[in-house]
Design an enzyme around this catalytic site. Structure first.
Site, PDB file in Angstrom:
ATOM      1  N   ARG A 136       0.812  -1.219   0.000  1.00  7.78           N
ATOM      2  CA  ARG A 136       0.000   0.000   0.000  1.00  7.78           C
ATOM      3  C   ARG A 136       0.850   1.275   0.000  1.00  7.78           C
ATOM      4  O   ARG A 136       0.435   2.295   0.552  1.00  7.78           O
ATOM      5  CB  ARG A 136      -0.969   0.017   1.191  1.00  7.78           C
ATOM      6  CG  ARG A 136      -1.978  -1.128   1.189  1.00  7.78           C
ATOM      7  CD  ARG A 136      -3.014  -0.918   0.110  1.00  7.78           C
ATOM      8  NE  ARG A 136      -4.093  -1.881   0.199  1.00  7.78           N
ATOM      9  CZ  ARG A 136      -5.294  -1.592   0.694  1.00  7.78           C
ATOM     10  NH1 ARG A 136      -5.563  -0.399   1.132  1.00  7.78           N
ATOM     11  NH2 ARG A 136      -6.227  -2.510   0.711  1.00  7.78           N
ATOM     12  N   ARG A 140      -3.068   5.979  -0.284  1.00  4.15           N
ATOM     13  CA  ARG A 140      -3.103   6.130   1.159  1.00  4.15           C
ATOM     14  C   ARG A 140      -2.613   7.485   1.639  1.00  4.15           C
ATOM     15  O   ARG A 140      -3.271   8.461   1.497  1.00  4.15           O
ATOM     16  CB  ARG A 140      -2.308   5.009   1.837  1.00  4.15           C
ATOM     17  CG  ARG A 140      -3.020   3.683   1.797  1.00  4.15           C
ATOM     18  CD  ARG A 140      -4.211   3.769   2.693  1.00  4.15           C
ATOM     19  NE  ARG A 140      -5.117   2.677   2.482  1.00  4.15           N
ATOM     20  CZ  ARG A 140      -5.526   1.865   3.451  1.00  4.15           C
ATOM     21  NH1 ARG A 140      -5.082   2.013   4.663  1.00  4.15           N
ATOM     22  NH2 ARG A 140      -6.398   0.943   3.180  1.00  4.15           N
ATOM     23  N   ARG A 188      -6.014  11.935  -7.165  1.00  5.89           N
ATOM     24  CA  ARG A 188      -7.251  11.160  -7.126  1.00  5.89           C
ATOM     25  C   ARG A 188      -8.505  12.014  -6.979  1.00  5.89           C
ATOM     26  O   ARG A 188      -9.628  11.514  -7.170  1.00  5.89           O
ATOM     27  CB  ARG A 188      -7.204  10.173  -5.948  1.00  5.89           C
ATOM     28  CG  ARG A 188      -6.653   8.793  -6.240  1.00  5.89           C
ATOM     29  CD  ARG A 188      -7.610   7.944  -7.060  1.00  5.89           C
ATOM     30  NE  ARG A 188      -9.002   8.016  -6.595  1.00  5.89           N
ATOM     31  CZ  ARG A 188      -9.488   7.370  -5.553  1.00  5.89           C
ATOM     32  NH1 ARG A 188      -8.723   6.570  -4.864  1.00  5.89           N
ATOM     33  NH2 ARG A 188     -10.748   7.511  -5.199  1.00  5.89           N
ATOM     34  N   ASP A 244      -6.490  -2.589  -7.910  1.00 12.68           N
ATOM     35  CA  ASP A 244      -7.115  -3.180  -6.728  1.00 12.68           C
ATOM     36  C   ASP A 244      -7.465  -4.632  -7.024  1.00 12.68           C
ATOM     37  O   ASP A 244      -7.637  -5.016  -8.179  1.00 12.68           O
ATOM     38  CB  ASP A 244      -8.371  -2.414  -6.305  1.00 12.68           C
ATOM     39  CG  ASP A 244      -8.792  -2.825  -4.892  1.00 12.68           C
ATOM     40  OD1 ASP A 244      -8.200  -2.321  -3.933  1.00 12.68           O
ATOM     41  OD2 ASP A 244      -9.684  -3.693  -4.757  1.00 12.68           O
ATOM     42  N   TYR A 278     -15.296 -11.351  -0.294  1.00 13.95           N
ATOM     43  CA  TYR A 278     -16.057 -10.137  -0.669  1.00 13.95           C
ATOM     44  C   TYR A 278     -17.309 -10.498  -1.471  1.00 13.95           C
ATOM     45  O   TYR A 278     -18.373  -9.910  -1.286  1.00 13.95           O
ATOM     46  CB  TYR A 278     -15.174  -9.172  -1.470  1.00 13.95           C
ATOM     47  CG  TYR A 278     -14.148  -8.467  -0.612  1.00 13.95           C
ATOM     48  CD1 TYR A 278     -14.541  -7.497   0.306  1.00 13.95           C
ATOM     49  CD2 TYR A 278     -12.795  -8.765  -0.710  1.00 13.95           C
ATOM     50  CE1 TYR A 278     -13.603  -6.849   1.115  1.00 13.95           C
ATOM     51  CE2 TYR A 278     -11.855  -8.124   0.090  1.00 13.95           C
ATOM     52  CZ  TYR A 278     -12.273  -7.169   0.996  1.00 13.95           C
ATOM     53  OH  TYR A 278     -11.355  -6.533   1.792  1.00 13.95           O
TER      54      TYR A 278
HETATM   55  O1  CP3 Z   1      -0.130   0.680  -2.757  1.00 16.00           O
HETATM   56  C1  CP3 Z   1      -0.511  -0.386  -3.200  1.00 16.00           C
HETATM   57  O2  CP3 Z   1      -0.292  -1.450  -2.607  1.00 16.00           O
HETATM   58  C2  CP3 Z   1      -1.135  -0.353  -4.554  1.00 16.00           C
HETATM   59  C3  CP3 Z   1      -2.339  -0.858  -4.877  1.00 16.00           C
HETATM   60  C4  CP3 Z   1      -3.310  -1.643  -4.014  1.00 16.00           C
HETATM   61  C5  CP3 Z   1      -4.582  -1.143  -3.623  1.00 16.00           C
HETATM   62  N1  CP3 Z   1      -5.282  -2.171  -3.075  1.00 16.00           N
HETATM   63  C6  CP3 Z   1      -5.058   0.220  -3.837  1.00 16.00           C
HETATM   64  C7  CP3 Z   1      -6.177   0.704  -3.025  1.00 16.00           C
HETATM   65  C8  CP3 Z   1      -3.221  -2.971  -3.615  1.00 16.00           C
HETATM   66  C9  CP3 Z   1      -2.062  -3.933  -3.727  1.00 16.00           C
HETATM   67  C10 CP3 Z   1      -4.486  -3.282  -3.032  1.00 16.00           C
HETATM   68  C11 CP3 Z   1      -4.816  -4.627  -2.559  1.00 16.00           C
HETATM   69  C12 CP3 Z   1      -6.051  -4.845  -1.808  1.00 16.00           C
HETATM   70  N2  CP3 Z   1      -7.279  -4.283  -1.988  1.00 16.00           N
HETATM   71  C13 CP3 Z   1      -6.153  -5.828  -0.792  1.00 16.00           C
HETATM   72  C14 CP3 Z   1      -5.036  -6.728  -0.347  1.00 16.00           C
HETATM   73  C15 CP3 Z   1      -4.042  -6.019   0.473  1.00 16.00           C
HETATM   74  C16 CP3 Z   1      -4.407  -5.732   1.899  1.00 16.00           C
HETATM   75  O3  CP3 Z   1      -4.359  -4.569   2.270  1.00 16.00           O
HETATM   76  O4  CP3 Z   1      -4.707  -6.678   2.637  1.00 16.00           O
HETATM   77  C17 CP3 Z   1      -7.467  -5.789  -0.318  1.00 16.00           C
HETATM   78  C18 CP3 Z   1      -8.040  -6.643   0.786  1.00 16.00           C
HETATM   79  C19 CP3 Z   1      -8.174  -4.822  -1.083  1.00 16.00           C
HETATM   80  C20 CP3 Z   1      -9.618  -4.442  -0.989  1.00 16.00           C
HETATM   81  C21 CP3 Z   1      -9.699  -3.010  -0.648  1.00 16.00           C
HETATM   82  N3  CP3 Z   1      -9.643  -1.989  -1.571  1.00 16.00           N
HETATM   83  C22 CP3 Z   1      -9.767  -2.420   0.639  1.00 16.00           C
HETATM   84  C23 CP3 Z   1      -9.851  -3.174   1.943  1.00 16.00           C
HETATM   85  C24 CP3 Z   1      -9.730  -1.022   0.456  1.00 16.00           C
HETATM   86  C25 CP3 Z   1      -9.674   0.056   1.507  1.00 16.00           C
HETATM   87  C26 CP3 Z   1     -10.947   0.766   1.742  1.00 16.00           C
HETATM   88  C27 CP3 Z   1     -10.672   2.032   2.549  1.00 16.00           C
HETATM   89  O5  CP3 Z   1     -10.930   3.105   2.003  1.00 16.00           O
HETATM   90  O6  CP3 Z   1     -10.210   1.914   3.690  1.00 16.00           O
HETATM   91  C28 CP3 Z   1      -9.655  -0.791  -0.923  1.00 16.00           C
HETATM   92  C29 CP3 Z   1      -9.534   0.524  -1.582  1.00 16.00           C
HETATM   93  C30 CP3 Z   1      -8.161   0.872  -2.007  1.00 16.00           C
HETATM   94  N4  CP3 Z   1      -7.355   0.061  -2.756  1.00 16.00           N
HETATM   95  C31 CP3 Z   1      -7.485   2.095  -1.774  1.00 16.00           C
HETATM   96  C32 CP3 Z   1      -6.249   2.015  -2.418  1.00 16.00           C
HETATM   97  C33 CP3 Z   1      -5.188   3.061  -2.526  1.00 16.00           C
HETATM   98  C34 CP3 Z   1      -8.062   3.292  -1.015  1.00 16.00           C
HETATM   99  C35 CP3 Z   1      -9.018   3.956  -1.921  1.00 16.00           C
HETATM  100  C36 CP3 Z   1      -8.933   5.443  -1.928  1.00 16.00           C
HETATM  101  O7  CP3 Z   1      -7.840   6.038  -1.750  1.00 16.00           O
HETATM  102  O8  CP3 Z   1      -9.986   6.029  -2.215  1.00 16.00           O
END
Ligand code: CP3
Length: 346
Positions: free
Chosen positions: A31, A35, A44, A80, A155
């Site tokens: 991540r 973030r 974004r 994602d 999910y």
């Molecule tokens: O920085 C990175 O690692 C790049 C990309 C990445 C994202 N998601 C971007 C993202 C990766 C590798 C993921 C993987 C992902 N997505 C996982 C496995 C990794 C882990 O953390 O366990 C899981 C379970 C997801 C599903 C998911 N997508 C979640 C739980 C969330 C967070 C929701 C939140 O807002 O708290 C997302 C959204 C997401 N995926 C964000 C990002 C940067 C946040 C969205 C935003 O900024 O609006």
């Protein structure tokens, strides 16, 4: 026959993945893209997560941001785990602060058929974004990724994030054929999603089975392992494969049976213990992401403790023990990268 094998791998990250001696311990952060970075929030603004993931220029920019700022040894592709599901027509949204939410959950035999195979034509923006990145990254390798079938299925079955994964577990036990139908189709989708990324230029992949720790070892072996193995087989013998889960201390050995070359270890298991249990594996991890919010002195002391614990491992890629937390100060991550590099340059 050439003597290419004798030439050391230039990228510290790829050298470590291959079990060779890198010029320094490589660092990247799960991540790291998105973030906490202010430049991410700016890029974004006004674009939904899935829209952003299908806009190649934006994907390339966000993927590059942590590479520029931190000098990490690898880039993680900005996408994602639900992107391939959205690409085959699953009605999934990423709700800010919540995570993936599925409009019509998958729970029956009929639902299995809603999961068709992924075709490269479904995700032209992935190939395009990676093409842009390979050029811009130069010698820094790009890591492609996918969610593992169990984590994705959770999910789909629950309809959104879940603490206990109760509906998913109930489905496994009550209708194992429906479960295996869903999970095997997800394995094919994940495998293809990884293959597309590698073909476009990703130099390694990571399979995230974030929620596998919710399963007992017996259930993991029966309901998740065969499908993760199938997903990773899609890119076997092409690039190094990293496999990671959260709270998976009881599954470390079982998870290696997927065939992944590198085992991601979360922050709950010290790396020296993991190294004893997995003597033949390169380990990735495992600074507690919460420690990055602490003062510099304890942060650097814990960073050193991770490096020390990793000395007995076959190889080590420094990372957090799960993803960067949203409140993280980017300056602290930079401090960690510089410290690991300074402490380990050979
Ligand atoms: O920085 C990175 O690692 C790049 C990309 C990445 C994202 N998601 C971007 C993202 C990766 C590798 C993921 C993987 C992902 N997505 C996982 C496995 C990794 C882990 O953390 O366990 C899981 C379970 C997801 C599903 C998911 N997508 C979640 C739980 C969330 C967070 C929701 C939140 O807002 O708290 C997302 C959204 C997401 N995926 C964000 C990002 C940067 C946040 C969205 C935003 O900024 O609006």
């Amino acid at each position: 026959m050439s003597n290419a094998a004798a030439v050391p791998t230039a990228s510290p990250f790829l050298a470590a993945c291959r079990g060779e001696e890198p010029s320094r311990t490589p660092v990247w952060f799960m991540r790291q893209a998105g973030r906490s970075l202010p430049e991410y929030k700016e890029a974004r603004a006004g674009t939904s997560m899935l829209e952003a993931c299908s806009t190649p220029e934006l994907v390339a920019e966000i993927t590059m941001q942590p590479v520029r700022r931190y000098g990490v040894d690898a880039a993680i592709f900005f996408s994602d785990i639900v992107v391939p599901l959205a690409a085959i027509g699953v009605d999934v949204k990423i709700v800010p602060g919540v995570g993936p939410v599925v409009a019509e959950p998958f729970r029956t035999e009929a639902d299995v058929k809603r999961l068709r195979n992924l075709d490269p034509c479904d995700v032209p923006y992935i190939t395009e974004a990676i093409g842009l990145l390979v050029e811009e990254l130069g010698d820094t390798p790009l890591i492609g990724f996918a969610g593992a079938p169990f984590t994705l299925a959770s999910y789909l079955v629950e309809g959104g994030p879940s603490r206990d994964h109760a509906k998913t577990k109930a489905l496994m036990k009550s209708q194992p054929e429906v479960w295996h139908g869903i999970a095997s189709r997800l394995a094919a989708i994940c495998g293809e999603f990884l293959r597309i990324q590698v073909e476009a230029g990703a130099k390694a992949v990571q399979l995230f089975d974030s929620w596998a720790g919710a399963l007992s070892e017996a259930d993991y072996r029966r309901f998740a392992l065969p499908h993760s193995t199938a997903a990773l087989a899609g890119v076997a013998n092409s690039v190094p494969r990293i496999h990671f889960g959260v709270g998976t201390g009881h599954l470390l050995e079982a998870m290696t049976e997927t065939g992944a070359e590198v085992s991601g270890v979360d922050f709950r298991i010290p790396l020296d213990q993991a190294a004893k249990r997995l003597p033949d594996k390169v380990l990735q991890g495992n600074l507690d992401p919460a420690v990055v919010l602490a003062d510099d002195a304890p942060l650097l002391a814990e960073t050193d403790a991770v490096l020390e614990a990793a000395r007995s491992a076959k190889g080590h890629i420094f990372n957090l023990g799960h993803g960067v937390l949203p409140d993280t100060d980017p300056g602290k991550l930079k401090l960690v990268v510089d410290h690991v590099h300074e402490a380990t340059t050979r």
